[in-house]
Design a protein around this motif. Structure first.
Motif, mmCIF file in Angstrom:
data_model
loop_
_atom_site.group_PDB
_atom_site.id
_atom_site.type_symbol
_atom_site.label_atom_id
_atom_site.label_comp_id
_atom_site.label_asym_id
_atom_site.label_seq_id
_atom_site.Cartn_x
_atom_site.Cartn_y
_atom_site.Cartn_z
ATOM 1 N N GLU A 548 27.356 77.426 -25.748
ATOM 2 C CA GLU A 548 26.923 76.360 -26.591
ATOM 3 C C GLU A 548 25.581 75.709 -26.129
ATOM 4 O OE1 GLU A 548 30.203 74.020 -27.802
ATOM 5 O OE2 GLU A 548 30.667 74.984 -29.731
ATOM 6 N N THR A 549 25.544 75.573 -24.761
ATOM 7 C CA THR A 549 24.461 74.960 -24.181
ATOM 8 C C THR A 549 23.373 75.885 -24.375
ATOM 9 O OG1 THR A 549 25.730 73.985 -22.419
ATOM 10 C CG2 THR A 549 23.462 74.308 -21.976
ATOM 11 N N GLU A 552 22.151 75.664 -28.138
ATOM 12 C CA GLU A 552 21.447 74.268 -28.120
ATOM 13 C C GLU A 552 20.066 73.892 -27.547
ATOM 14 O OE1 GLU A 552 24.388 71.591 -27.249
ATOM 15 O OE2 GLU A 552 25.936 72.306 -28.805
ATOM 16 N N PRO A 556 18.280 80.353 -29.729
ATOM 17 C CA PRO A 556 19.472 81.006 -30.193
ATOM 18 C C PRO A 556 19.656 82.359 -30.253
ATOM 19 C CG PRO A 556 18.363 80.017 -32.107
ATOM 20 C CD PRO A 556 17.792 79.847 -30.805
#
Length: 619
Positions: A548-549, A552, A556
């Motif tokens: 997810e880091t 974010e 992506p």
């Protein structure tokens, strides 16, 4: 009309990209009973350039013409032809045919360099801009990003250093043109190697914008169309979709508010239209993307299937529409359009599909579509036909390279998908001129073909030859400096217990975080397999947090989105939730469906997933 005037007119048609007109004009001139040596050479190269820009079959004819002309001249001590621009034109033909090593060797000879020279010598500019920029671009195609960057930076320094010595406006204009080309190439190279801050700084500087400027000022187009599009591509790669969309809409003369309500209208610039369509596709604005494509091809969204699948006159738009339909699951429409582009129709016998002389790119797109919908036999047969082979040929013939790099690599991937790993490895080794019984040192030396080397490492991983795969990937990483090589190496290291100690020596980036997520995921799967779902919970949380880091903070990318889906599925999330991230990954990179699913950790994942589902009462 004089011969000179006719030659000038032919080159005008070529420069305006009227390639078939230019071809006809050059051929007519060559029919003249007498031409000076200079005119004959010039017209032959003009004909070759017009052929090279059309189809693969014509690229072969262009190469043959130039090779024949080359035999009539002499070469210098490095082996380069002394006929002006001949080897430069020939290298572009070889590049188009996927013969990258031949093209590289030719460009090195033109630059008076030996292939075994050190990096500093290889990257020293010759002073001939056209040849140096051709070499930089070719290294970029070969994923030799470090060589590309070093040469471009040295060219930039040389151009900046000579600016004070020019007094005539024509010289200054030429200098600015050269700097512009180098800067755009450098920005593209930085984008490909993940140096996003440097890339953005350069592009904003080129467009006279400040990094801390308002959104309105950042999204105001500058006067240079290429810079605007490069900035759009950069923002899209970084996930800054709002900025990319607003700049594109401003380039097309439309305000962002208008895009929400009004139907898509074809814009003035073809490349703006396609860039906007691709952006909307990534943003999952599929309806808007499709309406724009249909508008560009002169079709009504409510038209019949027959009218929707009738190709328009623009090959690129047809191909883009087929790919869009494929990515959005409209396989029947995509297949019918591609077959119509190939002059074949649904409902005819399968044999007719394989006799097509359709555009090379269209046929490759058709093989990828068939692979995605599980029609592997049709895909394989068409690829074999394109490679001049037959399904009943012996192993020696099947594994003999066709000479068309893209076709051979596509065939390797097709065989990987259907489990014909022996044929895949055999063809790969022949493509890079290696023998299976060669020493490990020879086998693990990069060939110069980036994608073939990565495919070979993947084959060895599947076969459990991890040390050999790791050794090859380390060498590839040193040569190519590509994101793909770095990630492939980190992923194979992720299986090792001491991975966290190894990764501590790398600077944090999207690749290291993604590999860390995969490491925690593998450990969690092993814990789940050995003791049930609960023991792997902590490591699954670490895996999810790491990926997810990436999503974010960094761009992506499709790999990160897919990894998040794997984590959520293992954590027992609903099918709707994890499937959403798999679909999102596919929208970012539609080619993922054709990639081999033979990663070493997938069998570990399958066992763990079975336990998780059993504990939840699922089958």
């Amino acid at each position: 009309m004089t011969i000179k005037a006719r030659i000038d007119e032919s080159f005008t048609a070529l420069n305006r990209q009227r390639f078939s007109d230019a071809e006809a004009a050059f051929r007519a001139i060559l029919q003249e009973t007498w031409l000076s040596t200079f005119n004959y050479q010039n017209v032959t190269m003009g004909l070759a350039r017009s052929l090279n820009a059309q189809s693969r079959e014509k690229q072969e004819k262009a190469r043959f013409l130039l090779e024949k002309l080359r035999q009539k001249g002499s070469v210098n001590k490095f082996g380069a032809s002394t006929i002006h621009n001949l080897d430069l034109t020939l290298s572009r033909c070889e590049q188009g045919l996927g013969q990258h090593l031949k093209a590289e060797a030719r460009l090195l000879a033109l630059r008076n360099k030996k292939h075994d020279a050190d990096e500093e010598t290889l990257c020293e500019p010759t002073g001939n801009f056209e040849i140096d920029i051709a070499a930089a671009r070719h290294w970029q195609i070969m994923s030799k990003y470090k060589l590309t960057e070093t040469l471009l930076l040295k060219m930039k320094a040389a151009l900046d250093g000579s600016s004070h010595s020019f007094t005539f406006s024509s010289d200054v204009n030429k200098l600015h043109k050269y700097l512009h080309i180098v800067n755009l190439a450098l920005a593209r190279n930085w984008q490909l190697t993940g140096k996003h801050k440097a890339c953005e700084r350069l592009l904003l500087n080129m467009s006279s914008k400040k990094p801390d400027g308002s959104e309105e000022s950042l999204c105001k187009p500058c006067k240079d169309h290429e810079i605007n599009l490069a900035l759009v591509r950069h923002w899209q790669a970084m996930g800054k979709y709002k900025l990319a969309e607003r700049l594109l809409l401003n380039m097309g003369g439309e305000h962002p508010e208008d895009s929400k309500e009004t139907p898509r209208k074809a814009r003035k610039h073809h490349d703006i239209n396609l860039a906007l369509m691709r952006l909307w596709h990534v943003m999952e604005k599929h309806e808007q993307a499709e309406r724009l494509l249909l508008n560009l091809s002169g079709k009504n969204p409510d038209g019949s299937e027959e009218s929707l699948c009738t190709p328009c006159k623009d090959h690129e738009i047809n191909l883009t529409l087929a790919r869009h339909w494929q990515a959005t699951g409209k396989y029947k429409l995509a297949e019918r359009l591609l077959l119509n582009m190939s002059k074949k129709y649904l409902g005819t016998s399968m044999e007719s599909h394989f006799k097509s002389s359709a555009h090379y790119v269209t046929r490759l797109a058709l093989t990828r579509l068939w692979q995605e919908i599980g029609e592997y036999e049709q895909s394989e047969r068409l690829l074999l036909k394109m490679a001049g082979k037959h399904p009943g040929d012996d192993e020696y013939s099947l594994c003999k390279p066709s000479g068309h790099y893209d076709i051979d690599l596509a065939l390797v991937r097709c065989w990987e998908m259907v489990g014909n790993h022996k044929l895949a490895e055999g063809l790969l080794l022949n493509m890079i001129d290696k023998h299976p019984d060669a020493s490990e040192e020879v086998l693990c030396k990069p060939s110069g073909y980036h994608d073939a080397d990565l495919a070979l490492a993947r084959q060895w991983q599947r076969a459990g030859q991890y040390e050999q795969a790791e050794k090859l990937l380390r060498h590839c990483n040193e040569l190519y400096h590509s994101n793909e090589c770095e990630l492939a190496l980190l992923v194979i290291l992720a299986r090792q217990a001491e991975f966290m100690e190894i990764i501590a020596g790398y600077p944090e980036n999207a690749n290291t975080l993604l590999a860390t997520s995969i490491h925690y995921f593998i450990v969690a799967c092993q814990q789940i397999t050995n003791g049930g779902p609960e023991p792997g919970h902590d490591n699954l949380n670490k895996a999810l947090k790491s990926v997810e880091t990436v999503i974010e903070i960094y761009s992506p990318n499709a790999g990160a989105l897919s990894q998040k889906a794997h984590c959520l599925r293992m954590m027992g999330a609903s099918e709707k939730e994890w499937k959403y991230w798999f679909d999102k990954s596919g929208h970012h990179d539609s080619s993922r469906a054709q990639k081999s699913k033979t990663d070493y950790w997938r069998s570990i994942e399958a066992s763990a997933l079975q336990k998780v589902r059993s504990s939840m009462g699922q089958t």
